[in-house]
Design an enzyme around this catalytic site. Structure first.
Site, PDB file in Angstrom:
ATOM      1  N   HIS A  46      29.378 -93.537 -75.367  1.00 18.13           N
ATOM      2  CA  HIS A  46      29.725 -92.871 -74.132  1.00 18.13           C
ATOM      3  C   HIS A  46      28.871 -91.606 -73.965  1.00 18.13           C
ATOM      4  O   HIS A  46      28.230 -91.061 -74.991  1.00 18.13           O
ATOM      5  CB  HIS A  46      31.104 -92.404 -74.237  1.00 18.13           C
ATOM      6  CG  HIS A  46      31.723 -91.884 -73.107  1.00 18.13           C
ATOM      7  ND1 HIS A  46      31.601 -90.600 -72.329  1.00 18.13           N
ATOM      8  CD2 HIS A  46      32.638 -92.691 -72.320  1.00 18.13           C
ATOM      9  CE1 HIS A  46      32.325 -90.768 -71.240  1.00 18.13           C
ATOM     10  NE2 HIS A  46      32.894 -91.900 -71.002  1.00 18.13           N
ATOM     11  N   HIS A  49      29.916 -99.533 -67.386  1.00 15.77           N
ATOM     12  CA  HIS A  49      31.029 -98.792 -66.886  1.00 15.77           C
ATOM     13  C   HIS A  49      32.347 -99.382 -67.029  1.00 15.77           C
ATOM     14  O   HIS A  49      32.684-100.095 -67.948  1.00 15.77           O
ATOM     15  CB  HIS A  49      30.603 -97.934 -65.437  1.00 15.77           C
ATOM     16  CG  HIS A  49      31.421 -96.964 -64.755  1.00 15.77           C
ATOM     17  ND1 HIS A  49      32.344 -96.300 -65.700  1.00 15.77           N
ATOM     18  CD2 HIS A  49      31.552 -96.437 -63.373  1.00 15.77           C
ATOM     19  CE1 HIS A  49      32.935 -95.333 -65.051  1.00 15.77           C
ATOM     20  NE2 HIS A  49      32.655 -95.443 -63.481  1.00 15.77           N
ATOM     21  N   ASP A  96      37.292 -99.016 -73.387  1.00 14.93           N
ATOM     22  CA  ASP A  96      37.403-100.109 -72.981  1.00 14.93           C
ATOM     23  C   ASP A  96      37.468-101.172 -74.267  1.00 14.93           C
ATOM     24  O   ASP A  96      37.481-102.492 -73.868  1.00 14.93           O
ATOM     25  CB  ASP A  96      35.951-100.608 -71.967  1.00 14.93           C
ATOM     26  CG  ASP A  96      35.937-100.026 -70.978  1.00 14.93           C
ATOM     27  OD1 ASP A  96      36.845-100.219 -70.090  1.00 14.93           O
ATOM     28  OD2 ASP A  96      34.995 -99.288 -70.158  1.00 14.93           O
TER      29      ASP A  96
HETATM   30  N1  CMC Z   1      25.682-100.654 -78.631  1.00  7.18           N
HETATM   31  C1  CMC Z   1      24.622-100.187 -79.160  1.00  7.18           C
HETATM   32  N2  CMC Z   1      23.681 -99.158 -79.124  1.00  7.18           N
HETATM   33  C2  CMC Z   1      24.203 -98.284 -78.241  1.00  7.18           C
HETATM   34  C3  CMC Z   1      25.386 -98.383 -77.441  1.00  7.18           C
HETATM   35  C4  CMC Z   1      26.142 -99.669 -77.742  1.00  7.18           C
HETATM   36  N3  CMC Z   1      27.408 -99.803 -77.154  1.00  7.18           N
HETATM   37  N4  CMC Z   1      25.261 -97.390 -76.816  1.00  7.18           N
HETATM   38  C5  CMC Z   1      24.450 -96.647 -76.993  1.00  7.18           C
HETATM   39  N5  CMC Z   1      23.521 -97.137 -77.932  1.00  7.18           N
HETATM   40  C6  CMC Z   1      22.500 -96.640 -78.492  1.00  7.18           C
HETATM   41  C7  CMC Z   1      21.101 -96.491 -77.630  1.00  7.18           C
HETATM   42  O1  CMC Z   1      20.560 -97.654 -77.370  1.00  7.18           O
HETATM   43  C8  CMC Z   1      20.478 -95.306 -77.863  1.00  7.18           C
HETATM   44  O2  CMC Z   1      19.795 -95.598 -78.991  1.00  7.18           O
HETATM   45  P1  CMC Z   1      18.457 -95.037 -79.349  1.00  7.18           P
HETATM   46  O3  CMC Z   1      18.480 -93.640 -79.426  1.00  7.18           O
HETATM   47  O4  CMC Z   1      17.731 -95.853 -80.543  1.00  7.18           O
HETATM   48  O5  CMC Z   1      17.693 -95.569 -78.131  1.00  7.18           O
HETATM   49  C9  CMC Z   1      21.539 -94.435 -78.441  1.00  7.18           C
HETATM   50  O6  CMC Z   1      22.550 -95.317 -78.743  1.00  7.18           O
HETATM   51  C10 CMC Z   1      22.001 -93.348 -77.005  1.00  7.18           C
HETATM   52  O7  CMC Z   1      22.424 -94.050 -76.359  1.00  7.18           O
HETATM   53  P2  CMC Z   1      22.177 -93.626 -74.596  1.00  7.18           P
HETATM   54  O8  CMC Z   1      21.453 -95.119 -73.962  1.00  7.18           O
HETATM   55  O9  CMC Z   1      21.357 -92.834 -74.574  1.00  7.18           O
HETATM   56  O10 CMC Z   1      23.584 -93.599 -74.131  1.00  7.18           O
HETATM   57  P3  CMC Z   1      24.044 -93.478 -72.569  1.00  7.18           P
HETATM   58  O11 CMC Z   1      24.783 -92.016 -72.632  1.00  7.18           O
HETATM   59  O12 CMC Z   1      22.913 -93.568 -71.710  1.00  7.18           O
HETATM   60  O13 CMC Z   1      24.788 -94.725 -72.560  1.00  7.18           O
HETATM   61  C11 CMC Z   1      26.833 -96.043 -72.294  1.00  7.18           C
HETATM   62  C12 CMC Z   1      26.322 -94.534 -72.434  1.00  7.18           C
HETATM   63  C13 CMC Z   1      28.357 -96.110 -71.970  1.00  7.18           C
HETATM   64  C14 CMC Z   1      26.564 -96.651 -70.928  1.00  7.18           C
HETATM   65  C15 CMC Z   1      26.316 -96.949 -73.367  1.00  7.18           C
HETATM   66  O14 CMC Z   1      26.971 -96.352 -74.740  1.00  7.18           O
HETATM   67  C16 CMC Z   1      26.678 -98.412 -73.263  1.00  7.18           C
HETATM   68  O15 CMC Z   1      26.265 -99.150 -72.533  1.00  7.18           O
HETATM   69  N6  CMC Z   1      27.964 -98.637 -74.012  1.00  7.18           N
HETATM   70  C17 CMC Z   1      28.281-100.042 -73.773  1.00  7.18           C
HETATM   71  C18 CMC Z   1      29.036-100.228 -72.514  1.00  7.18           C
HETATM   72  C19 CMC Z   1      30.682 -99.774 -72.489  1.00  7.18           C
HETATM   73  O16 CMC Z   1      31.319 -99.646 -73.359  1.00  7.18           O
HETATM   74  N7  CMC Z   1      30.727 -98.873 -71.295  1.00  7.18           N
HETATM   75  C20 CMC Z   1      32.016 -98.197 -71.170  1.00  7.18           C
HETATM   76  C21 CMC Z   1      31.886 -96.762 -71.243  1.00  7.18           C
HETATM   77  S1  CMC Z   1      33.339 -95.786 -71.454  1.00  7.18           S
HETATM   78  C22 CMC Z   1      34.433 -96.481 -69.873  1.00  7.18           C
HETATM   79  C23 CMC Z   1      33.685 -95.697 -68.570  1.00  7.18           C
HETATM   80  O17 CMC Z   1      33.731 -94.362 -68.443  1.00  7.18           O
HETATM   81  O18 CMC Z   1      33.351 -96.424 -67.445  1.00  7.18           O
END
Ligand code: CMC
Length: 422
Positions: free
Chosen positions: A302, A263, A358
């Protein structure tokens, strides 16, 4: 077209038609038809937990609006304090309203000397600024017991002003404590963001001036972070608030949720990632590691945006304006290449992973002189009016305590074996 769904219980043929209203269906119809059968949705990806008029975002279309106003227009025309007024009270202020609001904030910005001595100075020298913020915001609860009367809208209003006023003071104090500099009291004659920068960086002997481009950039970053619907920290705030806990512990809980690297902690994690990658020619290797699942590309992805985050677009433009003043951040070229490589790569394209808020913000903060440990604190300052607006809205709606069901997966009933026989 019939905007409804029909639920049928195949055990007995009973069925109910439920209207689809604004893309949602009312779970009470489900509960009436299927008592004791619960919708299983960990992480709430398909559950609307609140009716809210504060902020609207559409992840596919890639837009964000605060109380109907597009983020691009607010970023262009409004200060953070105007946006805070909009989120908290529903409308952008007139000039007299803004002046009155700014005066109220200025009057509440200072923190008691005992707070510095007894609370802030109790932390280790290397304490992370977010840990200090989480604890010190919670500690305000003990100084302002009047905040517990959460059902009184007038009391709520004064707590919201107090928190918005004090959070930059706490943040700056956390920083100055960590670098061993004497605390700087707020200056009521300075605008909100200038005052924060002055409390952060003013030398003890005085005489601090900052380029207006940088002050405006930070103010704009606060605007862009001010609200984002039912994200993890806002959901935490609403959940804590639903028990009628006071707003200080509520804000501390929201800051705690924000702290995580998925986050608000992601802005710090992006900088650390760029430093770890080390050089432009290592970018391809790093992306290869991301694709094998060894690493995450921090600042990408996201839950809601499956398109370029509109905030990231504005931040990227702002970064260039800031670097004209500060000189280019040496990590910028690496970040640009990372974005370019990722956006062209099938792994990221298929998963609709784009830069989020971010990805570039940390480069700006770093160029302005903020240490990485302060990055998430800056996010917290920006998000404070959003958290408070949701808290106030929820209490106005007189909502019930948050209490999801669970899918129990543990043991069936079993007897306790006396300790010496186990
Ligand atoms: N790098 C590589 N792969 C990713 C990433 C990433 N940053 N984010 C998602 N994926 C992949 C994930 O592994 C999954 O792959 P698969 O379908 O093969 O299993 C696919 O994309 C879908 O991802 P998800 O885990 O279902 O996505 P989510 O909605 O649960 O998670 C998130 C969202 C923001 C937690 C995640 O994208 C992440 O950890 N990003 C990096 C941290 C980040 O930049 N966070 C800031 C978010 S914006 C500011 C805020 O609101 O806080």
């Amino acid at each position: 077209m019939n905007e409804s769904i029909t639920l049928t219980d195949n055990r007995n043929g009973a069925s109910v038609e439920v209207p689809i209203v604004n893309g949602t269906v009312d779970a009470r119809a489900w509960a009436d038809l299927l008592p004791g059968v619960y919708f299983h949705d960990p992480s709430f990806g398909n559950t609307s937990g609140a009716a809210s008029a504060v902020c609207e975002l559409d992840g596919d279309a890639g837009y964000l609006r605060y109380r109907g106003h597009p983020i691009e227009q607010l970023a262009e025309q409004s200060t953070f304090l105007e946006v805070a007024h909009l989120l908290l009270f529903g409308e952008l202020p007139t000039r007299p309203q803004l002046n009155g609001f700014a005066d109220e904030i200025a009057e509440s910005a200072s923190i008691h000397e005992n707070f510095h001595k007894r609370i802030l100075e109790g932390f280790r020298d290397d304490a992370h600024a977010m840990g200090v913020l989480v604890s010190s915001v919670a500690a305000l609860s003990t100084f302002y017991p009047d905040g517990k009367d959460v059902e009184d809208p007038t009391v709520r209003r004064s707590q919201m002003v107090r928190l918005l006023a004090k959070i930059p003071t706490l943040a700056a104090s956390a920083y100055r404590r960590s670098v061993g500099n004497p605390y700087v009291q707020p200056d009521p004659d300075l605008p909100y963001t200038s005052n924060f920068l002055s409390m952060m960086f003013r030398p003890a002997e005085g005489g601090y001036e900052v380029d207006p481009v940088l002050t405006r950039a930070l103010d704009l970053l606060f605007v862009l972070h001010a609200d984002h619907g039912q994200n993890c920290s806002t959901t935490t705030a609403r959940s804590v608030g639903s028990s009628h806990a006071d707003p200080y512990v509520l804000l501390s809980a929201a800051c705690s949720a924000l702290y995580g690297p998925r986050h608000g902690g992601a802005n710090e994690a992006v900088l650390r990632m760029l430093e770890e990658i080390g050089s432009y020619d290592q970018v391809d290797d790093f992306v290869a590691k991301v694709k094998t699942g060894e690493q995450l590309l921090m600042g990408f992805g996201h839950r809601v945006y499956k398109n370029y985050d509109p905030r990231a677009k504005i931040i990227k433009e702002t970064a260039h304006r800031v670097f004209e003043v500060t000189g280019k951040n040496p990590l910028l070229d690496m970040a640009l290449k990372l974005e370019e490589v990722a956006l062209a790569d099938d792994y990221f394209v298929r998963r609709k992973l784009y830069p989020n808020v971010d990805f570039y913000s940390g480069l700006i903060y770093q160029s302005m002189g903020f240490p990485v440990e302060m990055f998430t604190v800056l996010f917290a300052i920006g998000r404070t009016p959003g958290w408070l607006a949701h808290w106030d809205e929820m209490l106005t709606q007189n909502s019930r305590i948050a209490r999801p069901r669970q899918l129990y997966t543990g043991e069936a009933t079993r007897d306790v074996v006396p300790i010496d026989e186990r």
